[in-house]
Motif scaffolding. Structure first.
Motif, short mmCIF file in Angstrom:
data_model
loop_
_atom_site.label_atom_id
_atom_site.label_comp_id
_atom_site.label_asym_id
_atom_site.label_seq_id
_atom_site.Cartn_x
_atom_site.Cartn_y
_atom_site.Cartn_z
N PHE A 68 4.94 -12.90 -2.12
CA PHE A 68 4.68 -13.14 -0.69
C PHE A 68 3.80 -14.36 -0.48
O PHE A 68 3.20 -14.90 -1.41
CB PHE A 68 4.00 -11.92 -0.09
N SER A 69 3.74 -14.79 0.79
CA SER A 69 2.72 -15.74 1.22
C SER A 69 1.98 -15.14 2.41
O SER A 69 2.53 -14.31 3.15
CB SER A 69 3.33 -17.09 1.63
N HIS A 70 0.73 -15.53 2.58
CA HIS A 70 -0.09 -15.01 3.67
C HIS A 70 -0.78 -16.19 4.35
O HIS A 70 -1.56 -16.90 3.74
CB HIS A 70 -1.14 -14.03 3.12
N MET A 191 8.60 -4.19 1.99
CA MET A 191 7.17 -4.47 2.05
C MET A 191 6.56 -3.61 3.14
O MET A 191 7.22 -3.23 4.10
CB MET A 191 6.89 -5.95 2.32
N HIS A 192 5.29 -3.29 2.97
CA HIS A 192 4.52 -2.61 4.00
C HIS A 192 3.31 -3.46 4.35
O HIS A 192 2.70 -4.10 3.47
CB HIS A 192 4.04 -1.24 3.52
N VAL A 193 2.95 -3.48 5.63
CA VAL A 193 1.72 -4.10 6.09
C VAL A 193 0.99 -3.05 6.91
O VAL A 193 1.50 -2.59 7.94
CB VAL A 193 2.01 -5.37 6.93
N ASN A 194 -0.17 -2.63 6.43
CA ASN A 194 -0.93 -1.53 7.03
C ASN A 194 -2.36 -1.98 7.32
O ASN A 194 -2.81 -3.02 6.84
CB ASN A 194 -1.01 -0.33 6.07
N ILE A 195 -3.07 -1.16 8.08
CA ILE A 195 -4.53 -1.28 8.18
C ILE A 195 -5.14 -0.07 7.49
O ILE A 195 -4.79 1.07 7.79
CB ILE A 195 -5.00 -1.34 9.65
N VAL A 196 -6.03 -0.34 6.56
CA VAL A 196 -6.74 0.73 5.85
C VAL A 196 -8.17 0.78 6.37
O VAL A 196 -8.85 -0.25 6.47
CB VAL A 196 -6.72 0.49 4.33
N THR A 197 -8.63 1.99 6.72
CA THR A 197 -9.96 2.17 7.31
C THR A 197 -10.77 3.15 6.48
O THR A 197 -10.29 4.25 6.15
CB THR A 197 -9.84 2.70 8.75
N GLU A 213 1.89 -5.32 -5.89
CA GLU A 213 1.02 -6.46 -5.65
C GLU A 213 0.36 -6.29 -4.29
O GLU A 213 0.99 -5.82 -3.34
CB GLU A 213 1.83 -7.75 -5.69
N HIS A 214 -0.91 -6.67 -4.18
CA HIS A 214 -1.66 -6.46 -2.94
C HIS A 214 -2.22 -7.78 -2.41
O HIS A 214 -2.67 -8.63 -3.18
CB HIS A 214 -2.86 -5.52 -3.17
N GLY A 215 -2.25 -7.88 -1.08
CA GLY A 215 -3.05 -8.87 -0.40
C GLY A 215 -3.89 -8.15 0.64
O GLY A 215 -3.36 -7.35 1.43
N LEU A 216 -5.22 -8.35 0.63
CA LEU A 216 -6.12 -7.62 1.52
C LEU A 216 -6.99 -8.62 2.29
O LEU A 216 -7.70 -9.43 1.68
CB LEU A 216 -7.05 -6.68 0.75
N TYR A 217 -6.96 -8.54 3.61
CA TYR A 217 -7.84 -9.35 4.45
C TYR A 217 -8.79 -8.41 5.18
O TYR A 217 -8.36 -7.51 5.90
CB TYR A 217 -7.05 -10.16 5.47
N VAL A 218 -10.09 -8.62 5.00
CA VAL A 218 -11.09 -7.72 5.58
C VAL A 218 -11.23 -8.03 7.07
O VAL A 218 -11.64 -9.12 7.46
CB VAL A 218 -12.45 -7.84 4.86
N LEU A 219 -10.88 -7.05 7.89
CA LEU A 219 -10.92 -7.19 9.35
C LEU A 219 -12.28 -6.84 9.94
O LEU A 219 -12.65 -7.36 11.00
CB LEU A 219 -9.87 -6.28 9.98
N GLU A 220 -13.01 -5.95 9.27
CA GLU A 220 -14.26 -5.43 9.84
C GLU A 220 -15.11 -4.83 8.73
O GLU A 220 -14.59 -4.22 7.79
CB GLU A 220 -13.93 -4.36 10.88
N TYR A 263 -1.18 -5.91 2.56
CA TYR A 263 0.23 -6.14 2.20
C TYR A 263 0.51 -5.53 0.84
O TYR A 263 -0.34 -5.60 -0.07
CB TYR A 263 0.54 -7.64 2.12
N LYS A 264 1.71 -4.95 0.67
CA LYS A 264 2.15 -4.52 -0.65
C LYS A 264 3.68 -4.51 -0.68
O LYS A 264 4.34 -4.29 0.33
CB LYS A 264 1.60 -3.14 -1.01
#
Length: 279
Positions: A68-70, A191-197, A213-220, A263-264
């Motif tokens: 993927f690309s982000h 692919m799945h794109v989720n928010i993990v809390t 494979e994971h891509g994680l962007y910290v939202l909060e 992302y995964k």
């Protein structure tokens, strides 16, 4: 209006008096790109996008992201694109974190605000524009779609995080939950794109070691994240890439919630032939 808040990149450049040390890490198992290094000087620009700059957080690269690309896009008023996606085999996921955008699809226009999520299938005609008075920020995740004989391609999804009930992980009483924009049982999606809390004090209580494979962007918020053999402190605006099978765990220390956009890659056989399509 959205009840959620999401980190928005600030850009700019640090002063000449700042120390050069920082938290950026790049290894063959994981990478951490802190928010502080996402400055003006590292932005990119894309063809057919007006008034738009991009932080490229992940791209297919030997020893880095493979599937993927982000992009993290900042779109100025009157900016955007009528031809955003150059590859007809690419699918996309959009997640808005700041401002307002207008997504145009074959069936009409949709207004996107912070928390809005859109899945755009491969070959789908779409455009994205900022008609507001201030800049807008949106994550754009791209992946080549892996077609499977006998499975139809997915349709467009447009929703908002406020409209999706988070699913608690078993035995956590809601302290660890996932906002799932795509049905995990829908095998059409690769692919799945989720928010993990995570609520303060919640954990991933074991070293996850698995094929995605994971891509994680910290939202909060902030947390201590275990990446391979290292404990790494992360906070809002940081980005993490994890190679397949990279061990991971997490401890959310508070004082507020810790949330990230995830992302995964999912739901497909492993490629046994180099260069052959995955089905």
């Amino acid at each position: 209006m959205s009840s959620q808040t999401y980190h928005v990149p600030q850009g700019g450049l640090p002063p000449q008096t700042d120390l050069l040390s920082g938290r950026a890490v790049f290894t063959n198992a994981y990478a951490v790109i802190p928010s502080g290094v996402q400055s003006d000087i590292v932005t990119s620009y894309l063809p057919h996008w007006d008034g738009t700059r991009v932080w490229v957080l992940a791209r297919p690269l030997s020893g880095f992201a493979e599937t993927f690309s982000h992009y993290l896009m900042e779109i100025a008023p009157a900016g955007g694109s009528d031809s955003p996606e150059p590859d007809r085999d690419a699918q996309g996921a959009l997640f808005v974190v700041g401002g307002k955008l207008v997504l145009k699809l074959a069936d009409g226009e949709r207004e996107l605000r912070p928390g809005s999520f859109a899945y755009v299938p491969p070959g789908c005609a779409w455009s994205l524009h900022n008609r507001g008075s201030g800049p807008a920020q949106v994550h754009w995740i791209r992946k080549l779609y892996q077609r499977v004989p006998g499975l139809a391609e997915p349709e467009v999804i447009v929703t908002n995080a406020d409209s999706v009930e988070p699913v608690s992980m078993p035995g956590t009483e809601g302290r660890w939950a996932t906002t799932r924009f795509i049905d995990p049982a829908d095998m059409r999606h690769d692919m799945h794109v989720n928010i993990v809390t995570f609520e303060p004090g919640a954990t991933i209580p074991f070293m996850e070691t698995h094929v995605m494979e994971h891509g994680l962007y910290v939202l909060e918020g902030k947390a201590v994240y275990r990446l391979n053999r290292d404990w790494v402190e992360v906070e809002a605006g940081d980005y993490m890439w994890l190679r397949a099978f990279c061990p991971q765990a997490c401890y959310a220390g508070g004082p507020g919630r810790f949330r990230y956009l995830l992302y995964k890659d999912v739901n497909r056989h492993m490629n046994l032939r180099q260069g052959a399509p995955l089905i």
